[in-house]
Structure formats: structure tokens, C-alpha cells
Scaffold this motif. Structure first.
Motif, PDB file in Angstrom:
ATOM      1  N   SER A 116      -2.910  12.309  14.380  1.00  0.00           N
ATOM      2  CA  SER A 116      -2.294  13.393  15.143  1.00  0.00           C
ATOM      3  C   SER A 116      -2.257  14.677  14.329  1.00  0.00           C
ATOM      4  N   ASN A 117      -1.549  15.626  14.856  1.00  0.00           N
ATOM      5  CA  ASN A 117      -1.440  16.926  14.208  1.00  0.00           C
ATOM      6  C   ASN A 117      -0.339  16.979  13.162  1.00  0.00           C
ATOM      7  N   SER A 118       0.322  15.864  12.866  1.00  0.00           N
ATOM      8  CA  SER A 118       1.342  15.911  11.818  1.00  0.00           C
ATOM      9  C   SER A 118       0.669  16.175  10.484  1.00  0.00           C
ATOM     10  N   ARG A 119       1.342  16.909   9.660  1.00  0.00           N
ATOM     11  CA  ARG A 119       0.764  17.324   8.383  1.00  0.00           C
ATOM     12  C   ARG A 119       0.611  16.134   7.442  1.00  0.00           C
ATOM     13  N   PRO A 120      -0.455  16.127   6.662  1.00  0.00           N
ATOM     14  CA  PRO A 120      -0.634  15.043   5.686  1.00  0.00           C
ATOM     15  C   PRO A 120       0.513  14.980   4.682  1.00  0.00           C
ATOM     16  N   GLY A 121       1.086  16.132   4.361  1.00  0.00           N
ATOM     17  CA  GLY A 121       2.216  16.167   3.433  1.00  0.00           C
ATOM     18  C   GLY A 121       3.449  15.468   3.981  1.00  0.00           C
ATOM     19  N   GLU A 122       3.651  15.557   5.285  1.00  0.00           N
ATOM     20  CA  GLU A 122       4.797  14.883   5.896  1.00  0.00           C
ATOM     21  C   GLU A 122       4.623  13.366   5.827  1.00  0.00           C
ATOM     22  N   LEU A 123       3.418  12.899   6.105  1.00  0.00           N
ATOM     23  CA  LEU A 123       3.157  11.458   6.022  1.00  0.00           C
ATOM     24  C   LEU A 123       3.300  10.949   4.590  1.00  0.00           C
ATOM     25  N   SER A 124       2.708  11.666   3.651  1.00  0.00           N
ATOM     26  CA  SER A 124       2.762  11.204   2.266  1.00  0.00           C
ATOM     27  C   SER A 124       4.161  11.330   1.682  1.00  0.00           C
ATOM     28  N   SER A 125       4.929  12.303   2.107  1.00  0.00           N
ATOM     29  CA  SER A 125       6.324  12.404   1.662  1.00  0.00           C
ATOM     30  C   SER A 125       7.132  11.219   2.183  1.00  0.00           C
ATOM     31  N   GLY A 126       6.888  10.837   3.416  1.00  0.00           N
ATOM     32  CA  GLY A 126       7.561   9.657   3.960  1.00  0.00           C
ATOM     33  C   GLY A 126       7.211   8.401   3.193  1.00  0.00           C
ATOM     34  N   ILE A 127       5.953   8.260   2.810  1.00  0.00           N
ATOM     35  CA  ILE A 127       5.527   7.087   2.045  1.00  0.00           C
ATOM     36  C   ILE A 127       6.159   7.100   0.657  1.00  0.00           C
ATOM     37  N   ALA A 128       6.220   8.278   0.031  1.00  0.00           N
ATOM     38  CA  ALA A 128       6.818   8.372  -1.306  1.00  0.00           C
ATOM     39  C   ALA A 128       8.316   8.063  -1.268  1.00  0.00           C
ATOM     40  N   PHE A 129       9.010   8.552  -0.247  1.00  0.00           N
ATOM     41  CA  PHE A 129      10.430   8.216  -0.116  1.00  0.00           C
ATOM     42  C   PHE A 129      10.620   6.731   0.182  1.00  0.00           C
ATOM     43  N   GLY A 130       9.727   6.165   0.972  1.00  0.00           N
ATOM     44  CA  GLY A 130       9.802   4.730   1.244  1.00  0.00           C
ATOM     45  C   GLY A 130       9.611   3.910  -0.017  1.00  0.00           C
ATOM     46  N   PHE A 131       8.684   4.343  -0.877  1.00  0.00           N
ATOM     47  CA  PHE A 131       8.488   3.663  -2.161  1.00  0.00           C
ATOM     48  C   PHE A 131       9.755   3.748  -3.005  1.00  0.00           C
ATOM     49  N   THR A 132      10.366   4.925  -3.040  1.00  0.00           N
ATOM     50  CA  THR A 132      11.596   5.109  -3.812  1.00  0.00           C
ATOM     51  C   THR A 132      12.693   4.185  -3.304  1.00  0.00           C
ATOM     52  N   LEU A 133      12.864   4.129  -1.992  1.00  0.00           N
ATOM     53  CA  LEU A 133      13.905   3.279  -1.419  1.00  0.00           C
ATOM     54  C   LEU A 133      13.596   1.794  -1.585  1.00  0.00           C
ATOM     55  N   ALA A 134      12.324   1.447  -1.620  1.00  0.00           N
ATOM     56  CA  ALA A 134      11.958   0.051  -1.842  1.00  0.00           C
ATOM     57  C   ALA A 134      12.189  -0.350  -3.291  1.00  0.00           C
ATOM     58  N   LEU A 135      11.994   0.579  -4.206  1.00  0.00           N
ATOM     59  CA  LEU A 135      12.127   0.273  -5.622  1.00  0.00           C
ATOM     60  C   LEU A 135      13.587   0.161  -6.053  1.00  0.00           C
ATOM     61  N   ILE A 136      14.441   1.018  -5.515  1.00  0.00           N
ATOM     62  CA  ILE A 136      15.861   0.992  -5.884  1.00  0.00           C
ATOM     63  C   ILE A 136      16.531  -0.184  -5.181  1.00  0.00           C
ATOM     64  N   GLY A 172       8.800   7.351  10.307  1.00  0.00           N
ATOM     65  CA  GLY A 172       8.102   6.092  10.575  1.00  0.00           C
ATOM     66  C   GLY A 172       7.298   5.630   9.370  1.00  0.00           C
ATOM     67  N   ALA A 173       6.631   6.576   8.713  1.00  0.00           N
ATOM     68  CA  ALA A 173       5.881   6.235   7.500  1.00  0.00           C
ATOM     69  C   ALA A 173       6.827   5.778   6.402  1.00  0.00           C
ATOM     70  N   MET A 174       8.001   6.401   6.329  1.00  0.00           N
ATOM     71  CA  MET A 174       8.987   5.997   5.328  1.00  0.00           C
ATOM     72  C   MET A 174       9.461   4.559   5.585  1.00  0.00           C
ATOM     73  N   LEU A 175       9.807   4.264   6.812  1.00  0.00           N
ATOM     74  CA  LEU A 175      10.308   2.927   7.130  1.00  0.00           C
ATOM     75  C   LEU A 175       9.220   1.860   6.950  1.00  0.00           C
ATOM     76  N   LEU A 176       7.996   2.190   7.338  1.00  0.00           N
ATOM     77  CA  LEU A 176       6.902   1.238   7.152  1.00  0.00           C
ATOM     78  C   LEU A 176       6.611   1.007   5.673  1.00  0.00           C
ATOM     79  N   SER A 177       6.662   2.057   4.873  1.00  0.00           N
ATOM     80  CA  SER A 177       6.409   1.880   3.443  1.00  0.00           C
ATOM     81  C   SER A 177       7.542   1.129   2.753  1.00  0.00           C
ATOM     82  N   ILE A 178       8.771   1.263   3.245  1.00  0.00           N
ATOM     83  CA  ILE A 178       9.858   0.434   2.712  1.00  0.00           C
ATOM     84  C   ILE A 178       9.527  -1.035   2.958  1.00  0.00           C
ATOM     85  N   LEU A 179       9.093  -1.340   4.186  1.00  0.00           N
ATOM     86  CA  LEU A 179       8.748  -2.720   4.518  1.00  0.00           C
ATOM     87  C   LEU A 179       7.576  -3.242   3.689  1.00  0.00           C
TER      88      LEU A 179
END
Length: 174
Positions: free
Chosen positions: A14-34, A56-63
Motif C-alpha cells: 500500500s501507500n504506507s511509508r516504508p519507515g512506518e512499517l520498519s518502525s513498527g517492526i523495530a518497536f515490536g522487536f524491542t517489546l519482544a526482547l524486554i 499491525g507490523a509492531m504486533l506481528l513482529s512481537i509475535l
């Protein structure tokens, strides 16, 4: 669950920015690690909802990353123990622990402190790598994948065709 994954795939195209998706993934990694069960995790989770990124990317990356976190516990423990036992920081940690809310952050736990340190170190590299992967996927892989025989056969499955027709306006599997 299938529609949730479909929404993530829609956001890749979609038209969502790549930075928004990757930020969600990075936050998901942080929340998964802590490790959970402390105020630090809750604070990072709350901060994640205040910043514009793909939830959504954040929640999926946490999982996805949460099952991998126990494998990193020895490294997190060693890092946290090293920092907590530094003589020059002993006074700081004593002062922090004696503050009213800070003990609930559990930074006196070696794994929690190690996870905080490593997540701060790895946040930007994860952001950059996944941003590049999203851009690469959109430029090189998405059109080839949409025209592949596997995807065309996959679209013929009744459940997938129903989901595809629902998300057709988002250019997913079309």
C-alpha cells in the motif's frame, strides 16, 4: 488471524511509508526482547502507541520475535550483569532503585537491563534493515510475486479469493 496477516501484506503493497512499517517492526522487536511483567515494558508499549508507525507490523513482529527472546537471555543476562556491577554506576542504580516508581521498572534485573540496552543498540539497525527490505520488496519482488503461478493458484482457494476480493481496492493479490 488470516485477515490480520492479510492486512500486513496489504500494507507492504500500500501507500504506507516504508519507515512506518520498519518502525513498527523495530518497536515490536524491542517489546519482544524486554521481558513482560514490569513497568518498563508497559512504558515502551505506551510510547509505541504515541509514535506514528504501523501498529499491525509492531504486533506481528512481537509475535514473531517473542519466541526468539529466550535464546538471547544468556547474552542479556551477561550485559545486564556487567552494567549493574560497574562500580562507577553503583550509586546511580542505588539512587534509581530508591525512587518511588523506578523499582517497578525492574532495571535491577540483569535480563531486563540487558534487554533495554540491546534494544536501544539494535533499534536503529533493525529500522534501517527492514526499511531497505520493504523498499526492495516493493520495487523488485511485489510485481513478480503477484504474477507467479503459485500466487495465481493460491488465489483460487475459496477463502483466499474471498479475502482477496475484500482487499482488492488495496491492490493486494491483484
Amino acid at each position: 488471524m488470516i485477515s490480520f496477516i492479510a492486512k500486513i501484506l496489504v500494507s507492504l503493497n500500500s501507500n504506507s511509508r516504508p519507515g512506518e512499517l520498519s518502525s513498527g517492526i523495530a518497536f515490536g522487536f524491542t517489546l519482544a526482547l524486554i521481558p513482560g511483567g514490569n513497568l518498563l515494558w508497559v512504558a515502551v508499549f505506551a510510547i509505541a502507541f504515541l509514535i506514528k508507525h504501523h501498529l499491525g507490523a509492531m504486533l506481528l513482529s512481537i509475535l514473531l520475535f517473542k519466541p526468539l527472546a529466550p535464546l538471547l537471555d544468556p547474552l542479556l543476562h551477561m550485559t545486564g550483569e556487567f552494567i549493574l556491577t560497574l562500580p562507577s554506576l553503583r550509586g546511580l542504580f542505588t539512587t534509581l532503585y530508591n525512587l518511588p516508581l523506578l523499582p517497578w521498572f525492574r532495571i535491577n534485573n540483569t535480563v531486563v537491563l540487558g534487554a533495554l540496552v540491546w534494544s536501544l543498540i539494535l533499534w536503529l539497525p533493525i529500522f534501517i534493515v527492514f526499511r531497505l527490505l520493504v523498499v526492495l520488496y516493493r520495487n523488485k519482488v511485489a510485481s513478480k510475486l503477484a504474477n507467479s503461478k503459485l500466487i495465481k493458484a493460491f488465489k483460487k482457494v475459496p477463502l483466499v479469493s474471498k479475502i482477496s476480493s475484500t482487499y482488492r481496492k488495496f491492490n493486494f493479490l491483484t
